[in-house]
Design a protein around this motif. Structure first.
Motif, PDB file in Angstrom:
ATOM      1  N   MET A   1       0.834  -1.092   0.119  1.00  0.00           N
ATOM      2  CA  MET A   1      -0.040   0.042   0.103  1.00  0.00           C
ATOM      3  C   MET A   1       1.052   1.248   0.036  1.00  0.00           C
ATOM      4  O   MET A   1       1.690   1.216   0.661  1.00  0.00           O
ATOM      5  N   ILE A   2       0.612   2.402  -0.791  1.00  0.00           N
ATOM      6  CA  ILE A   2       1.435   3.278  -1.289  1.00  0.00           C
ATOM      7  C   ILE A   2       0.712   4.645  -1.203  1.00  0.00           C
ATOM      8  O   ILE A   2      -0.260   4.674  -1.632  1.00  0.00           O
TER       9      ILE A   2
ATOM     10  N   GLU B   1       1.567  -5.712 -10.740  1.00  0.00           N
ATOM     11  CA  GLU B   1       0.112  -4.956 -10.781  1.00  0.00           C
ATOM     12  C   GLU B   1       0.068  -3.641 -10.070  1.00  0.00           C
ATOM     13  O   GLU B   1       0.958  -3.638  -9.041  1.00  0.00           O
ATOM     14  N   CYS B   2      -0.507  -2.596 -10.448  1.00  0.00           N
ATOM     15  CA  CYS B   2      -0.616  -1.465  -9.696  1.00  0.00           C
ATOM     16  C   CYS B   2      -2.272  -0.850  -9.677  1.00  0.00           C
ATOM     17  O   CYS B   2      -2.281  -0.916 -10.773  1.00  0.00           O
ATOM     18  N   TRP B   3      -2.726  -0.822  -8.878  1.00  0.00           N
ATOM     19  CA  TRP B   3      -4.075  -0.165  -8.698  1.00  0.00           C
ATOM     20  C   TRP B   3      -4.067   1.222  -7.836  1.00  0.00           C
ATOM     21  O   TRP B   3      -3.488   1.319  -7.064  1.00  0.00           O
ATOM     22  N   SER B   4      -4.828   2.025  -8.768  1.00  0.00           N
ATOM     23  CA  SER B   4      -5.066   3.306  -7.889  1.00  0.00           C
ATOM     24  C   SER B   4      -6.359   3.077  -7.081  1.00  0.00           C
ATOM     25  O   SER B   4      -7.247   2.613  -7.715  1.00  0.00           O
ATOM     26  N   VAL B   5      -6.165   3.258  -5.700  1.00  0.00           N
ATOM     27  CA  VAL B   5      -7.425   2.908  -4.717  1.00  0.00           C
ATOM     28  C   VAL B   5      -7.820   3.994  -3.868  1.00  0.00           C
ATOM     29  O   VAL B   5      -7.275   5.200  -4.116  1.00  0.00           O
ATOM     30  N   SER B   6      -8.983   3.987  -3.525  1.00  0.00           N
ATOM     31  CA  SER B   6      -9.444   5.019  -2.660  1.00  0.00           C
ATOM     32  C   SER B   6      -9.309   4.782  -1.058  1.00  0.00           C
ATOM     33  O   SER B   6      -9.072   3.354  -0.771  1.00  0.00           O
TER      34      SER B   6
END
Length: 164
Positions: free
Chosen positions: A75-76, A101-106
């Motif tokens: 988590m970044i 994999e890299c996901w933009s998250v809220s």
């Protein structure tokens, strides 16, 4: 035709479902399984590819064949939330092959990344380089994966309702 903006019917969905599980299925066998002759089936495949719904054909390779690997979820949070800061971070990690994999998250963090490395030392060296490159990482939390419990293709039958 707009990329990804086509109506899918039941045969398209069946084609996509079969291809996710059997990407190497011969076109004649695919046509038979979806109850089409080869030419109309081929035309549908081309339409799905041109629309960007089918992005490519790949092989699913057992990770165990590579020997011991370390999978980590990270988590970044980035320092600033300006558009250019997100772009800088995303550009920087795009060239790191170990970030698969890299996901933009809220929520409390900005990104969830999946790293695959040989060991924890290799992972730490990658993180140290990212931090040294000043790509805007404020903080990060690392979660080593213990065991893969479930890994399946997306459920096309369920989500395709919105494209009909």
């Amino acid at each position: 035709m707009a990329r990804g903006r086509i109506k899918l019917d039941d045969r398209d969905i069946k084609i996509l479902t079969i291809l996710q599980k059997e990407g190497r299925i011969p076109k004649a066998a695919l046509a038979e399984r979806v109850n089409l002759s080869p030419t109309p089936c081929w035309e549908r495949l081309n339409r799905l590819e041109e629309a960007g719904i089918i992005e490519g054909y790949t092989a699913s390779i057992a990770e165990s064949t590579y020997g011991p690997l370390t999978v980590l979820f990270v988590m970044i949070e980035i320092e600033s939330h300006r558009k250019e800061d997100f772009a800088q971070f995303e550009t920087a990690i795009a060239s790191v092959p170990e970030i698969v994999e890299c996901w933009s998250v809220s929520g409390g963090f900005d990104y969830l990344c999946k790293f695959v490395t040989r060991d924890l030392g290799s992972y730490q060296a990658i993180v140290d380089k990212l931090l040294a490159d000043h790509i805007g990482v404020r903080r990060y939390f690392t979660y080593p994966a213990m065991t893969s419990i479930k890994k399946t293709p997306i459920p096309i039958e369920m989500i395709s309702e919105t494209t009909r």
